[in-house]
Design an enzyme around this catalytic site. Structure first.
Site, short mmCIF file in Angstrom:
data_model
loop_
_atom_site.label_atom_id
_atom_site.label_comp_id
_atom_site.label_asym_id
_atom_site.label_seq_id
_atom_site.Cartn_x
_atom_site.Cartn_y
_atom_site.Cartn_z
CE LYS A 100 -22.77 125.84 15.86
NZ LYS A 100 -22.96 124.59 15.15
CE LYS B 114 -30.95 122.10 17.52
NZ LYS B 114 -29.93 121.37 16.85
CE LYS C 117 -23.57 116.76 21.93
NZ LYS C 117 -23.06 116.77 20.56
P1 AMP Z 1 -24.96 117.03 17.72
O1 AMP Z 1 -25.30 117.06 19.17
O2 AMP Z 1 -25.31 118.31 17.03
O3 AMP Z 1 -23.59 116.52 17.42
O4 AMP Z 1 -25.99 116.00 17.07
C1 AMP Z 1 -25.85 114.60 17.16
C2 AMP Z 1 -27.12 113.92 16.69
O5 AMP Z 1 -28.20 114.19 17.59
C3 AMP Z 1 -27.60 114.39 15.30
O6 AMP Z 1 -28.09 113.26 14.59
C4 AMP Z 1 -28.73 115.33 15.61
O7 AMP Z 1 -29.69 115.37 14.58
C5 AMP Z 1 -29.32 114.71 16.88
N1 AMP Z 1 -30.00 115.73 17.71
C6 AMP Z 1 -29.39 116.74 18.41
N2 AMP Z 1 -30.31 117.48 19.08
C7 AMP Z 1 -31.54 116.92 18.80
C8 AMP Z 1 -32.89 117.20 19.21
N3 AMP Z 1 -33.18 118.18 20.07
N4 AMP Z 1 -33.87 116.41 18.71
C9 AMP Z 1 -33.60 115.39 17.86
N5 AMP Z 1 -32.35 115.05 17.46
C10 AMP Z 1 -31.33 115.81 17.91
#
Ligand code: AMP
Length: 326
Positions: free
Chosen positions: A107, A189, A192
């Site tokens: 970040k 990966k 968003k």
């Molecule tokens: P976030 O979008 O960062 O708020 O993540 C929300 C959830 O989605 C968390 O449990 C992350 O570990 C999971 N997550 C986000 N991106 C990935 C990805 N590319 N592969 C697997 N899990 C993901």
């Protein structure tokens, strides 16, 4: 217990890393799932879109199969006890360990002008969210492994200093290991915030899904049997394992082994299987999102359930710390 930030549309990584497990867990455990709106403030100081984003994430969670009657589905900011526990935990979190966190370092690179204290203590707030319900299983993707280790440390430190209140939270996944859904461009990966064209969103139209998948990087194909798969091809197969039938995958795997694979066909198949998977979720989420009254009821019910659990824990926490003066 787990949460997702309302910082953009949910994608296949969120689904396969997190949501799929939530939906299964709701049948087996008491569950708390939240929209992490406070966390989103660390990187999204502009809050004009917040309400819409929260409604969208809630709708997508429900469209994927979460049942607000079975679980506590709530907004982080509706449970004020989170902020109180975050304050106590901050006094047990050290600058050195917070600065070493991979996500913090990422970040800082991405937002050098906004290195705020909330960003530094992001894993502390996350630990507060989790242990507020004295949760032991936390369904998350692989990217959250380090944060979970920190949550365990903070819980243990609290227990050591003030007496046993919290169980040790563990990252949880129904498969044998935590999932990382790769992006379509073969670099890292799905996310968003990074490369929108390499991430498939649950809200993407059929047309958009096809376009994105067909753009995925490939090459001329193997010319000798036994050629190891390049990462970007392996990623396509990995994505296929999420949405395609086993016999379809074995056919393409065999074609690869025999050096007769046509990547155009592989991507067309993947695109169609993704469309089949995403279309019903997108349509359901759209319908829910337009029902403001329903979403308000969901949030109220969730806040009530999560608030009850939070208040019970905070009684124990204040008592353990010695903040009970009368
Ligand atoms: P976030 O979008 O960062 O708020 O993540 C929300 C959830 O989605 C968390 O449990 C992350 O570990 C999971 N997550 C986000 N991106 C990935 C990805 N590319 N592969 C697997 N899990 C993901």
């Amino acid at each position: 217990m787990s949460g997702i930030r309302p910082t953009g549309f949910l994608h296949l990584g969120n689904y396969f890393g997190a949501l799929r497990n939530y939906v299964k867990m709701q049948e087996e455990y008491p569950c708390f799932f939240m929209v992490a709106d406070l966390h989103s403030l660390t990187t999204h100081p502009d809050t004009k879109e917040l309400k819409l984003n929260v409604q969208r994430v809630l709708s997508e969670n429900i469209a994927c199969g979460l049942d607000p009657d079975k679980v506590a589905l709530y907004c982080q900011s509706h449970v004020r006890e989170t902020s109180e526990l975050y304050l106590y935990l901050n006094m047990m979190a050290y600058k050195g360990e917070l600065e070493k966190t991979t996500t913090f370092k990422d970040k800082v690179r991405q937002h050098p002008d906004n290195v705020n204290a909330g960003l530094l203590t992001y894993p502390v707030l996350q630990a507060a969210d989790i242990i507020l319900h004295r949760a032991s299983l936390v369904p998350v993707g692989k990217d959250q492994e380090q944060h979970l280790e920190m949550a365990r440390n903070f819980a243990n430190r609290f227990n050591h200093r003030y007496g046993d209140v919290f169980p040790e939270p563990q990252a949880f996944n129904y498969g044998s290991e935590l999932v990382k859904v790769p992006s379509l461009d073969g670099t890292g990966k799905m996310s968003k915030s990074e490369n929108q064209y390499a991430t498939i969103y649950l809200s993407d139209t059929d047309e958009m899904i096809r376009k994105k998948v067909m753009k995925a990087k490939t090459d001329a194909g193997p010319t000798e049997p036994g050629t190891p798969m390049p990462d970007y091809i392996e990623n396509i197969f990995m994505l296929m394992k999420l949405v395609s039938e086993a016999d379809v995958i074995s056919k393409f795997q065999e074609d690869y082994d025999q050096c007769r694979i046509r990547y155009g066909d592989l991507k067309k198949q993947l695109a169609e299987d993704m469309v089949r998977f995403i279309t019903p979720v997108r349509e359901k989420a759209d319908a829910i999102r337009n029902d403001e009254k329903y979403l308000k009821d969901v949030m109220e019910l969730g806040a009530e359930k999560a608030g009850k659990s939070a208040r019970a824990t905070m009684e124990l926490v204040r008592q353990a710390i010695g903040l009970n003066y009368f």
